[in-house]
Design a protein around this motif. Sequence first.
Motif, PDB file in Angstrom:
ATOM      1  N   ALA A  58       0.862  -1.186   0.000  1.00 55.13           N
ATOM      2  CA  ALA A  58       0.000   0.000   0.000  1.00 55.13           C
ATOM      3  C   ALA A  58       0.895   1.232   0.000  1.00 55.13           C
ATOM      4  O   ALA A  58       1.859   1.302   0.769  1.00 55.13           O
ATOM      5  CB  ALA A  58      -0.917   0.012   1.216  1.00 55.13           C
ATOM      6  N   VAL A  59       0.581   2.177  -0.879  1.00 59.95           N
ATOM      7  CA  VAL A  59       1.380   3.402  -1.010  1.00 59.95           C
ATOM      8  C   VAL A  59       0.505   4.604  -0.688  1.00 59.95           C
ATOM      9  O   VAL A  59      -0.600   4.740  -1.219  1.00 59.95           O
ATOM     10  CB  VAL A  59       1.953   3.544  -2.438  1.00 59.95           C
ATOM     11  N   SER A  60       1.001   5.463   0.169  1.00 61.27           N
ATOM     12  CA  SER A  60       0.239   6.645   0.574  1.00 61.27           C
ATOM     13  C   SER A  60       0.119   7.640  -0.564  1.00 61.27           C
ATOM     14  O   SER A  60       0.850   7.571  -1.557  1.00 61.27           O
ATOM     15  CB  SER A  60       0.939   7.330   1.748  1.00 61.27           C
ATOM     16  N   PRO A  61      -0.799   8.615  -0.418  1.00 65.21           N
ATOM     17  CA  PRO A  61      -0.746   9.775  -1.306  1.00 65.21           C
ATOM     18  C   PRO A  61       0.603  10.474  -1.093  1.00 65.21           C
ATOM     19  O   PRO A  61       1.266  10.248  -0.072  1.00 65.21           O
ATOM     20  CB  PRO A  61      -1.895  10.654  -0.799  1.00 65.21           C
ATOM     21  N   LEU A  62       1.018  11.299  -2.019  1.00 59.10           N
ATOM     22  CA  LEU A  62       2.272  12.033  -1.850  1.00 59.10           C
ATOM     23  C   LEU A  62       2.132  12.991  -0.666  1.00 59.10           C
ATOM     24  O   LEU A  62       1.256  13.851  -0.649  1.00 59.10           O
ATOM     25  CB  LEU A  62       2.604  12.818  -3.119  1.00 59.10           C
ATOM     26  N   HIS A  63       2.993  12.814   0.322  1.00 58.00           N
ATOM     27  CA  HIS A  63       2.991  13.702   1.493  1.00 58.00           C
ATOM     28  C   HIS A  63       3.842  14.926   1.168  1.00 58.00           C
ATOM     29  O   HIS A  63       5.053  14.922   1.339  1.00 58.00           O
ATOM     30  CB  HIS A  63       3.563  12.969   2.713  1.00 58.00           C
ATOM     31  N   ASP A  64       3.174  15.965   0.704  1.00 51.51           N
ATOM     32  CA  ASP A  64       3.886  17.194   0.350  1.00 51.51           C
ATOM     33  C   ASP A  64       3.386  18.402   1.146  1.00 51.51           C
ATOM     34  O   ASP A  64       3.731  19.537   0.855  1.00 51.51           O
ATOM     35  CB  ASP A  64       3.746  17.484  -1.150  1.00 51.51           C
ATOM     36  N   LYS A  65       2.576  18.116   2.195  1.00 54.57           N
ATOM     37  CA  LYS A  65       2.062  19.189   3.046  1.00 54.57           C
ATOM     38  C   LYS A  65       2.403  18.936   4.521  1.00 54.57           C
ATOM     39  O   LYS A  65       1.773  19.516   5.414  1.00 54.57           O
ATOM     40  CB  LYS A  65       0.546  19.303   2.894  1.00 54.57           C
ATOM     41  N   ASP A  66       3.399  18.093   4.772  1.00 56.37           N
ATOM     42  CA  ASP A  66       3.828  17.845   6.153  1.00 56.37           C
ATOM     43  C   ASP A  66       4.675  19.013   6.628  1.00 56.37           C
ATOM     44  O   ASP A  66       5.704  19.335   6.015  1.00 56.37           O
ATOM     45  CB  ASP A  66       4.653  16.552   6.246  1.00 56.37           C
ATOM     46  N   LEU A  67       4.264  19.646   7.710  1.00 55.65           N
ATOM     47  CA  LEU A  67       4.992  20.813   8.202  1.00 55.65           C
ATOM     48  C   LEU A  67       6.365  20.420   8.725  1.00 55.65           C
ATOM     49  O   LEU A  67       6.541  19.385   9.372  1.00 55.65           O
ATOM     50  CB  LEU A  67       4.193  21.496   9.317  1.00 55.65           C
ATOM     51  N   SER A  68       7.354  21.244   8.453  1.00 56.61           N
ATOM     52  CA  SER A  68       8.738  20.974   8.834  1.00 56.61           C
ATOM     53  C   SER A  68       9.074  21.612  10.179  1.00 56.61           C
ATOM     54  O   SER A  68       8.527  22.653  10.547  1.00 56.61           O
ATOM     55  CB  SER A  68       9.678  21.517   7.757  1.00 56.61           C
ATOM     56  N   ASP A  69       9.982  20.956  10.899  1.00 54.76           N
ATOM     57  CA  ASP A  69      10.491  21.510  12.160  1.00 54.76           C
ATOM     58  C   ASP A  69      11.738  22.354  11.929  1.00 54.76           C
ATOM     59  O   ASP A  69      12.255  22.976  12.858  1.00 54.76           O
ATOM     60  CB  ASP A  69      10.838  20.369  13.132  1.00 54.76           C
ATOM     61  N   VAL A  70      12.237  22.347  10.699  1.00 50.53           N
ATOM     62  CA  VAL A  70      13.466  23.075  10.370  1.00 50.53           C
ATOM     63  C   VAL A  70      13.137  24.553  10.152  1.00 50.53           C
ATOM     64  O   VAL A  70      12.217  24.896   9.396  1.00 50.53           O
ATOM     65  CB  VAL A  70      14.119  22.487   9.092  1.00 50.53           C
ATOM     66  N   GLU A  71      13.876  25.402  10.791  1.00 47.69           N
ATOM     67  CA  GLU A  71      13.652  26.843  10.666  1.00 47.69           C
ATOM     68  C   GLU A  71      13.853  27.297   9.222  1.00 47.69           C
ATOM     69  O   GLU A  71      14.816  26.918   8.565  1.00 47.69           O
ATOM     70  CB  GLU A  71      14.612  27.598  11.588  1.00 47.69           C
ATOM     71  N   GLY A  72      12.914  28.092   8.729  1.00 50.36           N
ATOM     72  CA  GLY A  72      13.006  28.601   7.360  1.00 50.36           C
ATOM     73  C   GLY A  72      12.490  27.652   6.314  1.00 50.36           C
ATOM     74  O   GLY A  72      12.512  27.959   5.121  1.00 50.36           O
TER      75      GLY A  72
END
Length: 221
Positions: free
Chosen positions: A34-48
Amino acid sequence: MSKEKARYFTFLLYPESIPSGWLDKLELIGVPIAVSPLHDKDLSDVEGQKYKKAHYHVIYVSKNPVTAESVRLKVKRSLGDTSVAMVQIISTSMENMYLYLTHESKDAIAKNKHKYKRSEIKLINNFDIDRYITLDVEDKEDLFNEICDIIDDHDLANMRELKNFVKYHGAEYGLPSMKVIRSVMKMSSGIIRLTFDAVYQERRYGKQIDKETGEIKTRRN
């Protein structure tokens, strides 16, 4: 990498590291995936950096117990040396991992993660999550009691209404699919029928039901 063996694994794929036709290549491995939808809206913890690097979550079901290294090598042979990352044995339930593909698992919801469309999950080689959900006796009893409470609390009068409730709100309550729910309801179908009927009767007679005894009051002309 751990030498522990298992059948259920998860790993990440990054779009820039996989070849064209990668889904067909995964299918040729010959195991349920099973393959997820493309996760391209996961918020990053990296500054900037607003979002994390886009990626897919993958669930891989081996035919027999194998090591994570064995899975990694198989995927590498199929998709290339730099294709796969973070191959891990699934340590939670398969149901929870499947819900995480779209961020509908309880932990993802609690963290307010972006929810992806379930319709965009790609199922390969007859992957069916219901096959991998195992409930012990206590789990079944807990789920059965929760179903009865949901029917009562949300005034659901029949299976159709329950099915729609699970479709639209099941993730909020951590409910499995209707296929699993139906199998659990068979434990005591008589109680379920009585619970549905109680809701129906209350809809029909409204305040004519005695809240203390549960009996229907006689209507007065």
